[in-house]
Design an enzyme around this catalytic site. Sequence first.
Site, PDB file in Angstrom:
ATOM      1  N   CYS A  89       1.873   3.570  -3.228  1.00  0.00           N
ATOM      2  CA  CYS A  89       2.612   4.608  -2.504  1.00  0.00           C
ATOM      3  C   CYS A  89       3.451   5.419  -3.488  1.00  0.00           C
ATOM      4  CB  CYS A  89       3.499   3.944  -1.458  1.00  0.00           C
ATOM      5  SG  CYS A  89       4.848   4.966  -0.849  1.00  0.00           S
ATOM      6  N   GLU A  90       3.280   6.726  -3.470  1.00  0.00           N
ATOM      7  CA  GLU A  90       4.005   7.553  -4.433  1.00  0.00           C
ATOM      8  C   GLU A  90       5.492   7.691  -4.100  1.00  0.00           C
ATOM      9  OE1 GLU A  90       3.413  12.180  -3.016  1.00  0.00           O
ATOM     10  OE2 GLU A  90       1.909  11.323  -4.334  1.00  0.00           O
ATOM     11  N   HIS A  91       5.903   7.267  -2.921  1.00  0.00           N
ATOM     12  CA  HIS A  91       7.317   7.384  -2.556  1.00  0.00           C
ATOM     13  C   HIS A  91       8.150   6.187  -3.009  1.00  0.00           C
ATOM     14  CE1 HIS A  91       5.467   9.972   0.805  1.00  0.00           C
ATOM     15  NE2 HIS A  91       5.865  10.742  -0.179  1.00  0.00           N
ATOM     16  N   HIS A  92       7.533   4.984  -3.050  1.00  0.00           N
ATOM     17  CA  HIS A  92       8.278   3.781  -3.432  1.00  0.00           C
ATOM     18  C   HIS A  92       7.635   3.007  -4.579  1.00  0.00           C
ATOM     19  CE1 HIS A  92       9.328   4.523   0.852  1.00  0.00           C
ATOM     20  NE2 HIS A  92      10.536   4.223   0.432  1.00  0.00           N
ATOM     21  N   GLN A 130      -1.731   8.125   1.737  1.00  0.00           N
ATOM     22  CA  GLN A 130      -3.036   7.815   2.320  1.00  0.00           C
ATOM     23  C   GLN A 130      -3.735   9.054   2.856  1.00  0.00           C
ATOM     24  OE1 GLN A 130      -3.118   4.292   4.792  1.00  0.00           O
ATOM     25  NE2 GLN A 130      -4.818   5.083   6.001  1.00  0.00           N
ATOM     26  N   HIS A 158       0.687  -0.797   4.232  1.00  0.00           N
ATOM     27  CA  HIS A 158       1.606  -0.264   3.228  1.00  0.00           C
ATOM     28  C   HIS A 158       2.789  -1.217   3.074  1.00  0.00           C
ATOM     29  CE1 HIS A 158      -0.054   3.946   2.915  1.00  0.00           C
ATOM     30  NE2 HIS A 158      -0.716   3.457   3.957  1.00  0.00           N
ATOM     31  N   CYS A 160       5.406  -0.733   1.493  1.00  0.00           N
ATOM     32  CA  CYS A 160       6.679  -0.014   1.619  1.00  0.00           C
ATOM     33  C   CYS A 160       7.161  -0.007   3.062  1.00  0.00           C
ATOM     34  CB  CYS A 160       6.558   1.414   1.088  1.00  0.00           C
ATOM     35  SG  CYS A 160       5.338   2.425   1.949  1.00  0.00           S
TER      36      CYS A 160
END
Length: 200
Positions: A89-92, A130, A158, A160
């Site tokens: 996940c590019e956010h976490h 995703q 996920h 996250c």
Amino acid sequence: MSIPATPALRVVRDTEGVDLAAAEQAAARFLHALGISTDTESLRRTPARMARAYAELFSPRPFDLTTFPNDEGYDELVLARGIPLRSVCEHHLLPFVGTAHVGYLPGRRILGLSKLARVVEHFACRPQVQERLTKQVADWLQEQLEPQGVGVVIEAEHTCMTLRGVQATGATTMTSTLLGALRTDARSRSEFLALTGLPG
């Protein structure tokens, strides 16, 4: 007279910018900033292991996109189900894992079946969301193969969402992209979705 074979497209990710030593130093600083000491024997090499682990997650294996003439004019669905998927996940920067179902209606050329999994891996080995991953796989196959249609469905868990924040253990996310006849033709769309286990 024999028709010359179409050369395979070599698909390689540029890894010029990988600096494992710098990543190890950054990982050590990151752990220390969170109050985690790396002075013990079991944690001393953790920054190096972290650096190598993320480098591996972000480095897809190169492959040749081999295609073959569709001499028999096969015009029914080709579907690879249950392709194992792992991404981050590019956010976490936490992993998400699941399966991809990738199918297409052939045009002039057909694809070596293992390459469907290779294409998924190619786009999954980077910080991702995703939704984008699903569309990238479909768009790339549409561009390279020029098929009558492409369908991609991804179901993933996920971490996250399951290990932090809402902690929704066991929750999965499904995304789909349908192109060409798999989007516009109701019969083809229903067949694809039924074979992937989704309601049409």
